[in-house]
Motif scaffolding. Sequence first.
Motif, short mmCIF file in Angstrom:
data_model
loop_
_atom_site.label_atom_id
_atom_site.label_comp_id
_atom_site.label_asym_id
_atom_site.label_seq_id
_atom_site.Cartn_x
_atom_site.Cartn_y
_atom_site.Cartn_z
N PRO A 1 -15.83 -8.64 -1.30
CA PRO A 1 -14.74 -9.78 -1.31
C PRO A 1 -15.22 -10.57 -2.21
O PRO A 1 -14.16 -11.27 -2.87
CB PRO A 1 -14.76 -10.20 0.12
CG PRO A 1 -15.16 -9.24 1.02
CD PRO A 1 -16.38 -8.67 0.28
N ALA A 2 -16.24 -11.23 -2.58
CA ALA A 2 -16.72 -12.28 -3.51
C ALA A 2 -16.35 -11.90 -4.87
O ALA A 2 -15.76 -12.88 -5.41
CB ALA A 2 -18.37 -12.45 -3.13
N ASP B 1 -10.28 -2.32 -1.04
CA ASP B 1 -9.54 -3.30 -0.24
C ASP B 1 -10.63 -4.62 -0.28
O ASP B 1 -10.07 -5.52 0.09
CB ASP B 1 -9.37 -2.74 1.23
CG ASP B 1 -8.29 -1.79 1.38
OD1 ASP B 1 -7.67 -1.78 0.61
OD2 ASP B 1 -8.20 -0.87 2.31
N ALA B 2 -11.93 -4.19 -0.14
CA ALA B 2 -12.79 -5.61 -0.37
C ALA B 2 -12.23 -6.60 -1.48
O ALA B 2 -12.28 -7.87 -1.29
CB ALA B 2 -14.10 -4.89 -0.41
N ILE C 1 -0.43 -9.39 -3.55
CA ILE C 1 -1.81 -8.61 -3.50
C ILE C 1 -1.66 -7.32 -2.96
O ILE C 1 -1.24 -7.00 -2.16
CB ILE C 1 -2.87 -9.51 -2.72
CG1 ILE C 1 -2.92 -11.03 -2.96
CG2 ILE C 1 -4.11 -8.95 -2.75
CD1 ILE C 1 -3.66 -11.34 -4.32
N VAL C 2 -2.47 -6.37 -3.69
CA VAL C 2 -2.40 -4.85 -3.34
C VAL C 2 -3.88 -4.44 -3.41
O VAL C 2 -4.71 -4.77 -4.28
CB VAL C 2 -1.58 -4.04 -3.95
CG1 VAL C 2 -1.53 -2.69 -3.53
CG2 VAL C 2 -0.22 -4.52 -4.08
N GLY C 3 -4.35 -3.77 -2.47
CA GLY C 3 -5.52 -2.91 -2.28
C GLY C 3 -5.62 -1.45 -2.47
O GLY C 3 -4.70 -1.00 -2.90
N PHE C 4 -6.69 -0.91 -2.13
CA PHE C 4 -6.89 0.46 -2.31
C PHE C 4 -7.77 0.93 -1.46
O PHE C 4 -8.99 0.29 -1.14
CB PHE C 4 -7.30 0.77 -3.60
CG PHE C 4 -6.98 2.36 -4.43
CD1 PHE C 4 -5.96 2.23 -5.05
CD2 PHE C 4 -7.74 3.23 -4.04
CE1 PHE C 4 -5.61 3.53 -5.55
CE2 PHE C 4 -7.51 4.63 -4.04
CZ PHE C 4 -6.29 4.64 -5.42
N ASP C 5 -7.56 1.89 -0.53
CA ASP C 5 -8.33 2.60 0.35
C ASP C 5 -7.81 2.86 1.64
O ASP C 5 -8.25 3.69 2.51
CB ASP C 5 -9.79 2.06 0.36
CG ASP C 5 -10.70 2.48 -0.83
OD1 ASP C 5 -10.25 3.18 -1.55
OD2 ASP C 5 -11.86 1.79 -1.06
N ASN C 6 -7.01 1.66 2.18
CA ASN C 6 -6.67 1.72 3.36
C ASN C 6 -7.69 1.61 4.47
O ASN C 6 -7.65 2.57 5.37
CB ASN C 6 -5.44 2.47 3.90
CG ASN C 6 -4.65 2.59 5.14
OD1 ASN C 6 -4.57 1.23 5.35
ND2 ASN C 6 -4.50 3.77 5.66
N THR C 7 -8.64 0.95 4.32
CA THR C 7 -9.70 0.66 5.25
C THR C 7 -9.06 0.12 6.31
O THR C 7 -7.84 -0.67 6.50
CB THR C 7 -10.83 -0.33 4.61
OG1 THR C 7 -10.16 -1.40 4.22
CG2 THR C 7 -11.48 0.41 3.59
N PRO D 1 -1.06 -8.85 6.56
CA PRO D 1 -1.61 -7.24 6.39
C PRO D 1 -1.52 -7.05 5.13
O PRO D 1 -0.28 -6.93 4.28
CB PRO D 1 -0.77 -6.77 7.24
CG PRO D 1 -0.33 -7.75 8.40
CD PRO D 1 -0.23 -8.96 7.76
N LEU D 2 -2.30 -6.21 4.71
CA LEU D 2 -2.68 -5.86 2.99
C LEU D 2 -1.64 -4.51 2.87
O LEU D 2 -1.75 -3.32 3.31
CB LEU D 2 -3.81 -5.59 2.53
CG LEU D 2 -4.40 -5.49 1.56
CD1 LEU D 2 -4.10 -6.61 0.76
CD2 LEU D 2 -5.94 -5.02 1.34
#
Lengths: 353, 353
Positions: free
Chosen positions: B225-226, B250-251, B273-279, B288-289
């Motif tokens: 995340p950092a 996602d991190a 914001i969008v992430g990747f991996d659906n952890t 929720p992401l």
Amino acid sequence: MTHIRPRLKDIAAATGFSTNTVSLALRSSPLVTGPTRSIILKAAEELRYRPNVIAKSLVQRQTRSVGLILTNIANPILVQTAQIAETALAEHGYITLFATSRQNMAHEMRAIEAFCQRQVDGILIYPSNHTKLDHIAALRQLQIPVVLLAAETGAGIDVVSWRERLGAFLVIDHLIELGHRRIGMVDSGKPEGNTEKLDGYEQALSKWNIPIDPELERLKRGYSPALGSNAMAELMALPDPPTAVFGSNDAFAVGMLDWCHRNGLRVPRDMSIVGFDNTEFSAYTTPPLTTVAYDPAALAEKAVERLLFLIEATDKDIPPMSQLIEPGLIMRQSTAVPKSRLPLRSPDLASSR
Amino acid sequence: MTHIRPRLKDIAAATGFSTNTVSLALRSSPLVTGPTRSIILKAAEELRYRPNVIAKSLVQRQTRSVGLILTNIANPILVQTAQIAETALAEHGYITLFATSRQNMAHEMRAIEAFCQRQVDGILIYPSNHTKLDHIAALRQLQIPVVLLAAETGAGIDVVSWRERLGAFLVIDHLIELGHRRIGMVDSGKPEGNTEKLDGYEQALSKWNIPIDPELERLKRGYSPALGSNAMAELMALPDPPTAVFGSNDAFAVGMLDWCHRNGLRVPRDMSIVGFDNTEFSAYTTPPLTTVAYDPAALAEKAVERLLFLIEATDKDIPPMSQLIEPGLIMRQSTAVPKSRLPLRSPDLASSR
DNA sequence: TTGAAAGCGCTAACAC
DNA sequence: GTGTTAGCGCTTTCAA
């Protein structure tokens, strides 16, 4: 090119030396002269020789391999432990055979059996049950060193683990000091014979003379936010619901936080939540999670060190040793004085990060 | 009791049969008669016989072991893949040798070398660099089957992977359709030769005739995340900052969300914001992401299936095959129409879960 | 210094 | 059906 994978014999044939001389030269024996060695090394290079470790293992009766058995890898802390152990073992020339027991004794026994048949030099195991350890103790008779990564101590097996009981005690003690008296606990350990966190919870309550209410202890088998969320629902349906809940892992705590958000309970104003493990995401929940931290690297390194010591010891009758690592409480923003104790609490704390 | 670990010879001595008969009986050969078999089985049981797989491997020239190399295990998706692969391999009687390359080519080559020397029957590898694959392709000459778990296809090696490019494309396409025009991307792939997500990002922009601004592409090596938080700070310091940012895992997205919270930007009202991996935790962030999901179990199972097929094939000249798994966009609450497009957006969306 | 021979525990080819 | 023999690729005596 006689074989796809050249053998000592092929190098011997190419250079005119015997296989024995080749073997000695490749292991840089001082018996072999400089010129001989360089001829042999050159031929080995040209033939792209790779020693067959299987054949070597057979004659030397050691494989330089270690079996690592984990229950499952949903918990990132176990995974970190595994990676650090693998790295430490690799640095000492050991390869890691990996298996998961999926929290199942039969799978665990199958993995142990497979490792023994493959002549591993030692085993690191996070046992599926912390008290039924006879099948692991039996490895002592086979002269296979074992180090447990978690368990009650004193089963006659080496252990490197965390003081989970102390960790839980610190959590509950902290909550009681804040003013909480009805404290719930969601634990996943008991079905696996791991009662340490529950023991710590009860110890802290006893210390403060708070009666233990079995209704406040919820057992959920596994590791996921959904389980924590379910347990929270059960706790809040109680006639006298808790003002604080301790989850035995951070995933439970995340689910508990989520239940609170969805049901209009503000954390920590209306409810205090504590986790366990200090996983990376626990610092990024809303609010950031108070949790218990310990150092998985220290655990893995100590465990590997102990295992290699046992493997390399000539005397195989070393008395088992327990090494327990101290955890610490990480205070973030998911715990506070209970509302009933402080009705005029400033609301900004509830939304702060 | 002649040995701690009894051998076929010891059973032979105990029963009066030859080692060969014992060997056949234990492998339930039809050549051995019922009575003989039961005498031998009984003796084996009493002596607590365990076959030595190392010796067996030497003569059969196969170890029933598979090497698994991952870059690192910070990403829970890789870990899940590893566990499912291990389970699938165990079901087929294969043991898993595990190593981590720590995103380092030298470590990766060392692990491959160690596995070859141990005569693994095949290798599953998540390569440290997606384009420099020569050292892996070289394994074909050694007749060691390999399946890549990620990479550009077409390097002459079998691949089972995800359509990362498509996943990234879906994300950006979605954001553009919402009305975003300044879209940042934080990627960790390029230093490892993995440009697929970046390619998907640029493809989607090109489709909509949006110029590519290199300032909007931030490269961060690693998984935490950092790093996402740092990148977010850089993007927001730009003269014309983005209204939406896509993190390649996602991190990163969690860190980006955190930066927004700490700096008074409301997601998704002020920033998407969008992430990747659906952890697992991506469903529990605030909000929720929105992220990209695919099925690590499908990947692991297909990869193991392909590897076992290659191992058990008699013809070793099978042309390499690529299997790419489709990802899908998981829409949650971290993306919305940009503020500039909808000045009077209802504020309740920003705090909803 | 180097070579020959034996053997690690097992399977496989061939007798009987 | 069962036993004998050879050999997997290497290390380890023991000679020379």
